[in-house]
Design a protein around this motif. Structure first.
Motif, PDB file in Angstrom:
ATOM      1  N   GLY A 120       0.881  -1.258   0.089  1.00 12.02           N
ATOM      2  CA  GLY A 120       0.179   0.448   0.105  1.00 12.02           C
ATOM      3  C   GLY A 120       0.908   1.199  -0.469  1.00 12.02           C
ATOM      4  O   GLY A 120       0.890   2.183  -1.090  1.00 12.02           O
ATOM      5  N   VAL A 121       2.200   1.235   0.393  1.00 12.11           N
ATOM      6  CA  VAL A 121       2.454   2.397   1.041  1.00 12.11           C
ATOM      7  C   VAL A 121       4.062   2.701  -0.429  1.00 12.11           C
ATOM      8  O   VAL A 121       3.670   3.786  -1.048  1.00 12.11           O
ATOM      9  N   ASN A 122       4.396   1.111  -0.305  1.00  7.76           N
ATOM     10  CA  ASN A 122       6.153   1.442  -1.025  1.00  7.76           C
ATOM     11  C   ASN A 122       5.313   1.383  -2.565  1.00  7.76           C
ATOM     12  O   ASN A 122       6.599   2.416  -3.378  1.00  7.76           O
ATOM     13  N   LEU A 123       4.307   0.780  -3.263  1.00 10.45           N
ATOM     14  CA  LEU A 123       4.157   0.572  -4.282  1.00 10.45           C
ATOM     15  C   LEU A 123       2.773   1.407  -5.444  1.00 10.45           C
ATOM     16  O   LEU A 123       2.818   3.069  -5.703  1.00 10.45           O
ATOM     17  N   MET A 124       1.876   1.364  -4.091  1.00  8.65           N
ATOM     18  CA  MET A 124       0.614   2.211  -4.088  1.00  8.65           C
ATOM     19  C   MET A 124       1.246   3.617  -4.281  1.00  8.65           C
ATOM     20  O   MET A 124      -0.049   4.305  -4.610  1.00  8.65           O
ATOM     21  N   GLY A 125       1.851   3.698  -3.164  1.00 10.84           N
ATOM     22  CA  GLY A 125       1.529   5.079  -2.763  1.00 10.84           C
ATOM     23  C   GLY A 125       2.496   6.568  -4.052  1.00 10.84           C
ATOM     24  O   GLY A 125       1.987   6.813  -4.712  1.00 10.84           O
ATOM     25  N   VAL A 126       3.110   5.048  -4.090  1.00  9.95           N
ATOM     26  CA  VAL A 126       4.165   6.331  -5.356  1.00  9.95           C
ATOM     27  C   VAL A 126       3.238   6.203  -6.873  1.00  9.95           C
ATOM     28  O   VAL A 126       3.003   7.315  -7.378  1.00  9.95           O
ATOM     29  N   ILE A 127       2.114   4.905  -7.151  1.00 11.03           N
ATOM     30  CA  ILE A 127       1.203   5.299  -7.705  1.00 11.03           C
ATOM     31  C   ILE A 127       0.390   6.478  -7.896  1.00 11.03           C
ATOM     32  O   ILE A 127      -0.288   6.487  -8.646  1.00 11.03           O
ATOM     33  N   HIS A 128      -0.460   5.883  -6.551  1.00  8.30           N
ATOM     34  CA  HIS A 128      -1.265   7.175  -6.758  1.00  8.30           C
ATOM     35  C   HIS A 128      -0.504   8.706  -6.636  1.00  8.30           C
ATOM     36  O   HIS A 128      -1.719   9.731  -7.654  1.00  8.30           O
ATOM     37  N   GLY A 129       0.512   8.711  -5.646  1.00  5.52           N
ATOM     38  CA  GLY A 129       0.896  10.131  -5.895  1.00  5.52           C
ATOM     39  C   GLY A 129       1.332  11.061  -7.368  1.00  5.52           C
ATOM     40  O   GLY A 129       0.943  11.519  -7.326  1.00  5.52           O
ATOM     41  N   THR A 130       2.302   9.786  -8.507  1.00  2.48           N
ATOM     42  CA  THR A 130       2.527   9.745  -9.869  1.00  2.48           C
ATOM     43  C   THR A 130       0.939  10.488 -10.889  1.00  2.48           C
ATOM     44  O   THR A 130       0.718  11.198 -11.074  1.00  2.48           O
ATOM     45  N   ARG A 131      -0.465   9.728 -10.368  1.00  5.37           N
ATOM     46  CA  ARG A 131      -1.477   9.757 -10.931  1.00  5.37           C
ATOM     47  C   ARG A 131      -2.127  10.523 -10.531  1.00  5.37           C
ATOM     48  O   ARG A 131      -3.301  11.570 -11.449  1.00  5.37           O
ATOM     49  N   VAL A 132      -2.796  11.045  -9.318  1.00  6.04           N
ATOM     50  CA  VAL A 132      -3.095  12.456  -8.608  1.00  6.04           C
ATOM     51  C   VAL A 132      -2.248  13.947  -9.128  1.00  6.04           C
ATOM     52  O   VAL A 132      -2.920  14.543  -9.714  1.00  6.04           O
ATOM     53  N   PHE A 133      -1.265  13.605  -9.193  1.00  6.51           N
ATOM     54  CA  PHE A 133       0.131  15.170  -9.870  1.00  6.51           C
ATOM     55  C   PHE A 133       0.317  14.786 -10.773  1.00  6.51           C
ATOM     56  O   PHE A 133      -0.044  16.489 -11.966  1.00  6.51           O
ATOM     57  N   GLY A 134       0.623  13.992 -11.568  1.00  9.55           N
ATOM     58  CA  GLY A 134       1.052  14.044 -12.962  1.00  9.55           C
ATOM     59  C   GLY A 134       0.490  14.807 -14.200  1.00  9.55           C
ATOM     60  O   GLY A 134       0.678  15.226 -14.870  1.00  9.55           O
ATOM     61  N   PRO A 135      -1.279  14.168 -14.131  1.00  4.91           N
ATOM     62  CA  PRO A 135      -2.156  14.883 -15.367  1.00  4.91           C
ATOM     63  C   PRO A 135      -1.449  16.444 -15.364  1.00  4.91           C
ATOM     64  O   PRO A 135      -1.780  17.219 -15.893  1.00  4.91           O
ATOM     65  N   GLY A 136      -1.567  17.303 -13.651  1.00  8.60           N
ATOM     66  CA  GLY A 136      -1.505  18.877 -13.737  1.00  8.60           C
ATOM     67  C   GLY A 136      -0.312  19.052 -13.922  1.00  8.60           C
ATOM     68  O   GLY A 136       0.269  20.484 -14.458  1.00  8.60           O
ATOM     69  N   MET A 137       0.778  18.351 -13.735  1.00 10.73           N
ATOM     70  CA  MET A 137       2.266  18.542 -14.273  1.00 10.73           C
ATOM     71  C   MET A 137       2.099  18.794 -15.623  1.00 10.73           C
ATOM     72  O   MET A 137       3.001  19.407 -16.020  1.00 10.73           O
ATOM     73  N   ILE A 138       1.725  17.606 -15.802  1.00 14.33           N
ATOM     74  CA  ILE A 138       1.755  17.738 -17.860  1.00 14.33           C
ATOM     75  C   ILE A 138       0.548  18.648 -17.811  1.00 14.33           C
ATOM     76  O   ILE A 138       1.524  19.952 -19.235  1.00 14.33           O
ATOM     77  N   ALA A 139      -0.439  19.321 -17.454  1.00  7.74           N
ATOM     78  CA  ALA A 139      -1.224  20.439 -18.051  1.00  7.74           C
ATOM     79  C   ALA A 139      -0.363  21.484 -18.506  1.00  7.74           C
ATOM     80  O   ALA A 139      -0.608  23.047 -19.092  1.00  7.74           O
ATOM     81  N   HIS A 140       0.247  22.179 -17.427  1.00  8.62           N
ATOM     82  CA  HIS A 140       0.930  23.639 -16.582  1.00  8.62           C
ATOM     83  C   HIS A 140       1.823  23.794 -17.831  1.00  8.62           C
ATOM     84  O   HIS A 140       2.007  24.622 -17.609  1.00  8.62           O
ATOM     85  N   GLY A 141       2.764  23.097 -18.142  1.00  7.59           N
ATOM     86  CA  GLY A 141       4.002  23.197 -19.540  1.00  7.59           C
ATOM     87  C   GLY A 141       4.567  23.693 -18.915  1.00  7.59           C
ATOM     88  O   GLY A 141       5.390  23.609 -20.099  1.00  7.59           O
ATOM     89  N   LYS A 142       5.112  23.707 -17.896  1.00  9.26           N
ATOM     90  CA  LYS A 142       6.172  24.014 -17.115  1.00  9.26           C
ATOM     91  C   LYS A 142       7.465  22.757 -17.034  1.00  9.26           C
ATOM     92  O   LYS A 142       6.696  22.084 -16.915  1.00  9.26           O
ATOM     93  N   PRO A 143       9.132  22.681 -17.594  1.00  6.27           N
ATOM     94  CA  PRO A 143       9.561  21.591 -16.669  1.00  6.27           C
ATOM     95  C   PRO A 143       9.531  20.504 -15.585  1.00  6.27           C
ATOM     96  O   PRO A 143       8.865  21.665 -14.270  1.00  6.27           O
ATOM     97  N   ALA A 144       9.144  20.359 -15.580  1.00 13.32           N
ATOM     98  CA  ALA A 144       9.112  19.972 -13.984  1.00 13.32           C
ATOM     99  C   ALA A 144       9.259  17.638 -14.451  1.00 13.32           C
ATOM    100  O   ALA A 144       9.522  17.551 -15.086  1.00 13.32           O
ATOM    101  N   MET A 145       9.469  17.326 -13.034  1.00 10.71           N
ATOM    102  CA  MET A 145       9.926  15.990 -12.343  1.00 10.71           C
ATOM    103  C   MET A 145       9.188  15.540 -11.439  1.00 10.71           C
ATOM    104  O   MET A 145       8.720  15.364 -10.946  1.00 10.71           O
ATOM    105  N   ILE A 146       9.088  13.663 -12.278  1.00  6.15           N
ATOM    106  CA  ILE A 146       8.892  12.966 -11.044  1.00  6.15           C
ATOM    107  C   ILE A 146       9.529  11.949 -10.751  1.00  6.15           C
ATOM    108  O   ILE A 146      10.213  11.241 -11.326  1.00  6.15           O
ATOM    109  N   ILE A 147       9.993  11.941  -9.152  1.00  6.31           N
ATOM    110  CA  ILE A 147      11.494  11.106  -8.699  1.00  6.31           C
ATOM    111  C   ILE A 147      10.557  10.506  -8.043  1.00  6.31           C
ATOM    112  O   ILE A 147       9.863  10.460  -6.455  1.00  6.31           O
TER     113      ILE A 147
END
Length: 284
Positions: A120-147
């Motif tokens: 739940g934490v080590n795998l799904m936490g990464v997946i949740h974070g990426t899937r929730v924040f990723g679309p907005g990071m793409i949409a704002h159009g500025k340079p961004a990173m997911i680590i």
């Protein structure tokens, strides 16, 4: 290519999970020192408050630029609420570091609760974070990173803690898929990176020790190596430590892949019929 200096710059926003200690705390300090606004996320409210004060000492305006939000990253609704709070406060996110991790220990036929919590934490936490924040990071159009923080145990999968290995192997596969998705999305300026720490002395790895073992790196050394690697644009950030150099890591990883190619037994490094052969290979 997204350049780290474009992302980790004054006024840009970094969000770090597992930020109350260890690698996450060290990363938050570095990002704050570079002038970024930092959102610190952890499930431990008390330690998080202390960590926020510590990171604030590295920020020019701690009252406005550093915030901590208690969140259980294994809960998708909680991560969604986190995203709403962050966007309301800062407008956008430029650097997302999905770093939260636990290691209660596991065995193949051990307690189900350990498996559920680690995955739940080590795998799904990464997946949740990426899937929730990723679309907005793409949409704002500025340079961004997911680590995303992985582990060598997710690559060579040594015996002893299968739930942790499965989770970190999943982080590797997920982050590779993410990198492909981002680079094939038209106009996307978000890059993905997989942090693969070596032996790092943190509360997660201390196991009752009160002093850093000589073989271990500090979290600060690990984050410094990460920043250097991001500056080169590396996807795989394979960290050494004071005991294992990169050449040794490369051989271990190649041997693990060789189990498939040569049709050896799985985890042949630890198989009695292959242990000596592996030792000779490592020396050669």
């Amino acid at each position: 290519m997204t350049h780290f200096d474009e992302v980790a710059d004054t006024g840009k926003v970094a969000l770090v999970t597992g930020a109350a200690s260890g690698i996450g705390l060290a990363a938050a300090q570095i990002f704050a020192a570079r002038g970024m606004c930092v959102v610190m996320v952890d499930v431990d409210r008390e330690r998080l408050a202390a960590a926020e004060a510590e990171v604030g000492r590295h920020a020019a305006s701690p009252a406005t630029d550093v915030v901590s939000i208690q969140t259980d990253v294994s809960d998708p609704d909680a991560v969604q609420a986190l995203e709403h709070a962050v966007i309301k406060r800062f407008g956008r996110v430029h650097l997302l570091m999905n770093n939260a991790g636990i290691q209660p220990g596991s065995s193949l036929f051990g307690p189900q609760a350990n498996w559920d919590r680690v995955l739940g934490v080590n795998l799904m936490g990464v997946i949740h974070g990426t899937r929730v924040f990723g679309p907005g990071m793409i949409a704002h159009g500025k340079p961004a990173m997911i680590i995303n923080t992985g582990s060598k145990q997710g690559i060579t999968t040594p015996p002893g803690d299968p739930a942790y290995n499965v989770a970190k192997a999943g982080v590797k596969a997920f982050t590779e898929a993410l990198a492909h998705e981002l680079r094939t999305t038209e106009g996307c300026r978000v890059s993905a990176h997989l942090l693969i720490p070596g032996f790092v002395y943190t509360p997660l790895t201390a196991n009752g020790r009160t002093e850093k073992p000589d073989a271990a790196w500090t979290p600060e050394q690990t984050v410094a190596f990460m920043v250097e690697s991001l500056g080169r644009g590396d996807f795989y950030i394979l960290c050494p430590d004071n005991d294992v150099d990169r050449a040794t890591d490369e051989k271990r990883i190649a041997w693990a892949a060789g189990d498939i190619i040569e049709n050896r037994p799985p985890l042949s490094r630890w198989h009695p019929d292959f242990a000596d052969r592996f030792k000779a290979y490592l020396k050669g």
